[in-house]
Design an enzyme around this catalytic site. Sequence first.
Site, short mmCIF file in Angstrom:
data_model
loop_
_atom_site.label_atom_id
_atom_site.label_comp_id
_atom_site.label_asym_id
_atom_site.label_seq_id
_atom_site.Cartn_x
_atom_site.Cartn_y
_atom_site.Cartn_z
N ARG A 53 9.99 -69.28 2.50
CA ARG A 53 8.86 -68.47 2.00
C ARG A 53 9.23 -67.85 0.66
O ARG A 53 8.41 -67.70 -0.22
CB ARG A 53 8.46 -67.36 2.99
CG ARG A 53 7.38 -66.43 2.41
CD ARG A 53 6.61 -65.57 3.41
NE ARG A 53 7.34 -65.21 4.60
CZ ARG A 53 8.34 -64.32 4.64
NH1 ARG A 53 8.71 -63.68 3.56
NH2 ARG A 53 8.96 -64.07 5.78
N TYR A 105 -15.66 -69.33 -12.17
CA TYR A 105 -15.64 -70.12 -10.95
C TYR A 105 -16.21 -69.27 -9.80
O TYR A 105 -15.87 -68.10 -9.66
CB TYR A 105 -14.19 -70.52 -10.67
CG TYR A 105 -13.99 -71.24 -9.37
CD1 TYR A 105 -14.47 -72.53 -9.18
CD2 TYR A 105 -13.32 -70.64 -8.31
CE1 TYR A 105 -14.29 -73.19 -7.98
CE2 TYR A 105 -13.12 -71.29 -7.11
CZ TYR A 105 -13.62 -72.58 -6.95
OH TYR A 105 -13.43 -73.22 -5.75
N ASP A 179 -7.98 -68.73 -17.11
CA ASP A 179 -8.03 -69.78 -16.11
C ASP A 179 -8.17 -71.09 -16.88
O ASP A 179 -9.22 -71.39 -17.45
CB ASP A 179 -9.23 -69.54 -15.17
CG ASP A 179 -9.36 -70.60 -14.08
OD1 ASP A 179 -8.84 -71.72 -14.27
OD2 ASP A 179 -10.00 -70.31 -13.05
N LYS A 204 -6.88 -79.48 -9.19
CA LYS A 204 -7.79 -80.25 -10.05
C LYS A 204 -7.01 -81.24 -10.92
O LYS A 204 -6.39 -82.13 -10.40
CB LYS A 204 -8.65 -79.28 -10.85
CG LYS A 204 -9.21 -78.10 -10.02
CD LYS A 204 -10.23 -78.52 -8.99
CE LYS A 204 -10.57 -77.44 -7.96
NZ LYS A 204 -10.99 -76.16 -8.50
C1 LIG Z 1 -11.09 -74.80 -8.07
C2 LIG Z 1 -10.99 -73.71 -9.04
C3 LIG Z 1 -10.38 -72.49 -8.71
C4 LIG Z 1 -9.86 -72.18 -7.32
O1 LIG Z 1 -8.80 -72.98 -6.95
P1 LIG Z 1 -8.50 -73.46 -5.43
O2 LIG Z 1 -7.31 -74.33 -5.63
O3 LIG Z 1 -9.70 -74.17 -4.94
O4 LIG Z 1 -8.22 -72.23 -4.66
C5 LIG Z 1 -10.27 -71.53 -9.70
N1 LIG Z 1 -10.76 -71.75 -10.95
C6 LIG Z 1 -11.36 -72.89 -11.29
C7 LIG Z 1 -11.88 -73.07 -12.67
C8 LIG Z 1 -11.50 -73.91 -10.36
O5 LIG Z 1 -12.13 -75.04 -10.70
#
Ligand SMILES: *Cc1c(COP(=O)(O)O)cnc(C)c1O
Length: 388
Positions: A53, A105, A179, A204
Site C-alpha cells: 500500500r 469533467y 487536468d 485514457k
Molecule cells: C476520465 C477523466 C477523469 C477521471 O478519471 P477516472 O480514471 O475515470 O477516475 C478526469 N478528468 C478527465 C478529463 C477525464 O476524462
Amino acid sequence: MDNDDKRPRFATRAIHMGQTPDPTTGATIPPIYLSTTYTQESPGVHKGYEYSRSQNPTRTALEACLSGLEEGEDCAVFSSGLAATNALLQSLRPGDGFIAGHDLYGGTFRLLEDVFRPWGLEIARAESSDPSAYEKAMKTLERPRMIWIETPTNPLVDLIDISSVAEIAGNNGSLLVVDNTFASPCLQKPLTLGADMVLHSTTKYLGGHSDVIGGALIAREAGQLESVRFIQNAAGAVPGPLDCYLILRGLKTLEIRMQRHCANAMKLAEVLNGLPGISRVLYPGLPDHPGHEIAKKQMQGFGGMISIELDDGFERAKTFCTSLRIFSLAESLGGVESLVSHPATMTHASLPPSERHARRITDGLVRLSVGIEDVQDLIEDINQALQP
Ligand SMILES: *Cc1c(COP(=O)(O)O)cnc(C)c1O
C-alpha cells in the site's frame, strides 16, 4: 527537434524512463511485483519497500516514467483519476478557496459539488475560458488556494491559456492544477508553462487501450506531493501492480499513437465541417475554432477529441450514435479504438440540467474520441451514419 539539455527525447523517455533491467534476473521489462510485503534484513532495514500500500516497485517505475514525461520532479499514481483528484482535494482544509474551470469533467464536478462543498471547501467557478474569469472568481474567495483547469475541455473542446492562468495563480498565492488528460504530455506539458501540478486519468491516452483504470498527479517541485502521499497511504487508493504495468506498456507507444490520433482527428474534422446536418464542429485544429491560436501556442498537436452538434437535437443524435459501426457507443476516450458518446445522457448526465444548458451541452452534442484505425474507414462510417 533540438535537445539542448542532453536528456533523451520524449519517445525515448516514454520507453525507458524508470525501467532499468531487473537487478536480480536481468528482466528487461519491469516485473509485475505482486508481493504485498518485503522481507527485511533486520527490523527497519530494507530496500525501500515494506508493504505494497505504501510502495511497490512496479508502481515506482510508472511514477518515474510519468514524472519524466511531464517534466516534473515527483509523481504519485492512483487507482483512478478521481482517486488522485480526491487525494489532492483532501490535502486542502475546510474553508480553503478553490477555483474551478468552467467546463470540467463531469466526475470532477460531482466530486467538488457533492463531496467537497459539503465538506467545507469554498468553491468559485470561472464563467468562461478567459483568464480574466479566473481572476474574477478568485476575488470572491477569502482564502484562494487552488485553481483547477482542463484544457482542451470536455466535452466542448475549449482552450484555456495555461501560462496566463498560471500567472494569476502565482500572483495570488494559489496553486494551478491542470487536468492534462485530453492532451497527454505528448501534446502539452503544463508544468513547463507555469502550472504547479498535473492530473491525469491514465485510463485514457496514457494507458491507451481501454483496459485499465488509473490516475496520476505530477508536481513541478519535489516535496509538493508529500501530503497527497500521506493521504494515499493513510486512505489506501493505490493502483495494483498489474494496472501499473499496463499503463507503463501503454506509454511506450504514446507518441506514435498521439501522432495518429491527431492526424485522424484533423482529417475527420475537415470532412465533418462541410457535411449537411452538422451545425458545429468543435476541434482546435480548425482555423475558425476560437481556441486555435492558443492551441498552436501551447500544444504540439490538436489532439484526438472532436465534438459535433447535430441539427434536430436528441433524436438525430441518438440515430447517429446507434448507426455507427466502427465507432462504439461508449463512455471514456483515448483508446486506440474510436468511440462516440452523447454527453447529455452519458458522461455529463450527473450534471443538473440547468448546469448542462448553461454549459451549452445540448441534446444534439455528440463527442468523438477518434481512434487510430484507417481514417478512410472512419469517414465512411460517419457518412453512412448521417444518411437519413
Ligand atoms: C476520465 C477523466 C477523469 C477521471 O478519471 P477516472 O480514471 O475515470 O477516475 C478526469 N478528468 C478527465 C478529463 C477525464 O476524462
